[in-house]
Write a protein that holds these residues in place. Structure first.
Motif, short mmCIF file in Angstrom:
data_model
loop_
_atom_site.label_atom_id
_atom_site.label_comp_id
_atom_site.label_asym_id
_atom_site.label_seq_id
_atom_site.Cartn_x
_atom_site.Cartn_y
_atom_site.Cartn_z
N GLU A 1 -11.36 12.35 -2.04
CA GLU A 1 -10.19 11.50 -2.06
C GLU A 1 -9.65 11.19 -0.67
OE1 GLU A 1 -5.76 11.40 -4.10
OE2 GLU A 1 -7.30 12.72 -4.91
N LEU A 2 -9.37 9.91 -0.44
CA LEU A 2 -8.63 9.48 0.74
C LEU A 2 -7.14 9.58 0.42
CD1 LEU A 2 -10.54 6.17 1.62
CD2 LEU A 2 -10.77 8.37 2.78
N THR A 3 -6.33 9.84 1.42
CA THR A 3 -4.88 9.84 1.24
C THR A 3 -4.38 8.46 1.62
OG1 THR A 3 -4.78 12.18 1.80
CG2 THR A 3 -2.72 10.94 1.93
N ILE A 4 -3.65 7.84 0.70
CA ILE A 4 -3.16 6.47 0.89
C ILE A 4 -1.64 6.48 0.98
CG2 ILE A 4 -3.08 4.14 -0.12
CD1 ILE A 4 -5.90 5.12 0.45
N SER A 5 -1.10 5.67 1.88
CA SER A 5 0.35 5.46 1.91
C SER A 5 0.62 3.97 2.04
CB SER A 5 1.01 6.25 3.04
OG SER A 5 0.56 5.80 4.28
N ILE A 6 1.69 3.54 1.40
CA ILE A 6 2.08 2.14 1.42
C ILE A 6 3.52 2.07 1.88
CG2 ILE A 6 2.34 0.03 0.08
CD1 ILE A 6 0.07 1.10 -1.70
N LYS A 7 3.75 1.31 2.93
CA LYS A 7 5.06 1.24 3.55
C LYS A 7 5.91 0.15 2.88
CE LYS A 7 7.01 0.96 8.18
NZ LYS A 7 6.68 0.75 9.59
N GLY A 8 7.19 0.45 2.73
CA GLY A 8 8.15 -0.56 2.32
C GLY A 8 8.33 -0.77 0.84
N SER B 1 1.30 -9.24 2.08
CA SER B 1 0.70 -7.96 1.71
C SER B 1 1.45 -6.82 2.37
CB SER B 1 -0.78 -7.92 2.10
OG SER B 1 -0.95 -8.16 3.48
N PRO B 2 1.57 -5.69 1.67
CA PRO B 2 2.26 -4.53 2.26
C PRO B 2 1.39 -3.83 3.30
CG PRO B 2 1.36 -3.93 0.13
CD PRO B 2 1.10 -5.41 0.31
N GLU B 3 2.02 -3.02 4.14
CA GLU B 3 1.28 -2.20 5.08
C GLU B 3 0.66 -1.03 4.33
OE1 GLU B 3 2.93 -1.34 8.98
OE2 GLU B 3 2.35 0.76 8.69
N ILE B 4 -0.65 -0.82 4.53
CA ILE B 4 -1.40 0.25 3.85
C ILE B 4 -2.08 1.09 4.91
CG2 ILE B 4 -3.27 0.76 2.24
CD1 ILE B 4 -2.82 -2.13 1.15
N SER B 5 -1.90 2.41 4.82
CA SER B 5 -2.58 3.34 5.74
C SER B 5 -3.36 4.36 4.93
CB SER B 5 -1.56 4.06 6.62
OG SER B 5 -0.86 3.15 7.42
N TRP B 6 -4.39 4.93 5.54
CA TRP B 6 -5.20 5.94 4.87
C TRP B 6 -5.73 6.92 5.90
CZ3 TRP B 6 -6.30 0.75 5.21
CH2 TRP B 6 -7.38 0.39 6.00
N ASN B 7 -6.07 8.11 5.41
CA ASN B 7 -6.71 9.12 6.26
C ASN B 7 -7.61 10.01 5.42
OD1 ASN B 7 -4.99 11.15 5.17
ND2 ASN B 7 -3.44 10.63 6.68
N PRO C 1 6.51 -2.90 -16.72
CA PRO C 1 6.00 -2.91 -15.34
C PRO C 1 4.47 -2.92 -15.31
CG PRO C 1 7.77 -1.32 -15.56
CD PRO C 1 7.44 -1.79 -16.95
N HIS C 2 3.91 -3.79 -14.50
CA HIS C 2 2.45 -3.84 -14.33
C HIS C 2 2.04 -2.88 -13.22
CE1 HIS C 2 1.09 -7.81 -16.32
NE2 HIS C 2 2.23 -7.41 -16.89
N PRO C 3 0.97 -2.09 -13.44
CA PRO C 3 0.48 -1.19 -12.39
C PRO C 3 -0.57 -1.90 -11.52
CG PRO C 3 -0.68 -0.73 -14.43
CD PRO C 3 0.30 -1.85 -14.72
N TYR C 4 -0.23 -2.15 -10.29
CA TYR C 4 -1.15 -2.76 -9.35
C TYR C 4 -1.86 -1.64 -8.60
CZ TYR C 4 1.00 -7.15 -10.50
OH TYR C 4 1.44 -8.26 -11.18
N HIS C 5 -3.18 -1.56 -8.78
CA HIS C 5 -3.98 -0.50 -8.17
C HIS C 5 -4.44 -0.97 -6.80
CE1 HIS C 5 -4.62 1.97 -11.88
NE2 HIS C 5 -4.18 0.84 -12.40
N ILE C 6 -3.92 -0.33 -5.76
CA ILE C 6 -4.39 -0.59 -4.40
C ILE C 6 -5.35 0.53 -4.07
CG2 ILE C 6 -3.74 -0.78 -1.98
CD1 ILE C 6 -1.08 -1.99 -2.93
N VAL C 7 -6.60 0.15 -3.81
CA VAL C 7 -7.68 1.12 -3.64
C VAL C 7 -8.33 0.92 -2.27
CG1 VAL C 7 -9.86 1.99 -4.58
CG2 VAL C 7 -8.10 1.10 -6.13
N VAL C 8 -8.52 2.02 -1.57
CA VAL C 8 -9.26 2.02 -0.30
C VAL C 8 -10.51 2.86 -0.53
CG1 VAL C 8 -9.24 2.61 2.15
CG2 VAL C 8 -7.12 1.87 1.02
N ALA D 1 -15.84 8.08 -0.16
CA ALA D 1 -14.51 8.56 -0.54
C ALA D 1 -13.70 7.38 -1.05
CB ALA D 1 -13.81 9.22 0.64
N ARG D 2 -12.66 7.71 -1.81
CA ARG D 2 -11.80 6.67 -2.38
C ARG D 2 -10.40 7.22 -2.53
NH1 ARG D 2 -13.80 6.91 -7.12
NH2 ARG D 2 -15.62 5.66 -6.65
N GLY D 3 -9.44 6.36 -2.29
CA GLY D 3 -8.05 6.73 -2.52
C GLY D 3 -7.33 5.56 -3.15
N SER D 4 -6.31 5.86 -3.91
CA SER D 4 -5.57 4.77 -4.54
C SER D 4 -4.10 5.09 -4.64
CB SER D 4 -6.15 4.47 -5.92
OG SER D 4 -5.86 5.53 -6.81
#
Length: 178
Positions: free
Chosen positions: A16-23, A48-54, A132-139, A168-171
């Protein structure tokens, strides 16, 4: 809220990647600017929102970022965004990287056409009154520099061609509701 994990039912298990979404608002909902003006949402700006991963594993050569709404009123959901060939040295897509005319899309990264065949981010556009619709943001971290698919491929076809290359994958699930 509707089923949240169906998008991964048929995918190989990978680290798993760790994902964060700002804002986000309330840590789980898009801001209005992340909704779609293109699809007629009042106040939407398709930003588009800011997306970070590690936590990318050794051997990672590129990343893919996608955004998918499995609850869109179609038999196949709706892909809102897809970027491939993000260099392994990049760990953040800055706000508005989904606009290919902006200067924040990383060099060498390719914006792929989403389901409406635009090669850009198209924001959330759930039907008014829906849950609410779940929008899956996947890296996804890949073991190739360049994913060998045509730049006019669909996101589903691109994902199919990632099989065997995923390291690896994170969401993160982000919600939208009108």
């Amino acid at each position: 809220m509707k089923n949240e994990d169906i998008v991964f039912n048929n995918l190989a298990e990978v680290p798993e990647l760790t994902i964060s979404i700002k804002g986000l608002t309330n840590d789980v909902f898009f801001q209005k600017k992340n909704y779609s003006a293109i699809f007629g949402i009042d106040g939407g700006e398709d930003i588009s929102p800011e997306i970070s991963w590690n936590n990318a594993p050794a051997g990672t050569k590129s990343f893919v970022v996608t955004m998918y709404d499995p609850d869109a009123p179609t038999e196949s959901g709706f892909w809102h965004w897809s970027i491939k060939d993000i260099p392994a040295t990049v760990t953040t897509l800055f706000e508005n990287a989904g606009d290919i005319k902006s200067d924040v899309l990383p060099d060498k990264a390719i914006a792929m056409p989403m389901d409406a065949r635009m090669d850009r981010y198209v924001g959330a556009a759930p039907a008014r009154g829906d849950e609410p619709h779940p929008y899956h943001i996947v890296v996804t971290a890949l073991d190739v520099d360049i994913l060998d698919v045509s730049p006019d491929s669909t996101p589903a076809f691109m994902n199919f061609n990632m099989i065997g290359h995923e390291l690896a994958r994170g969401s993160k699930i982000v919600y939208a509701q009108l």
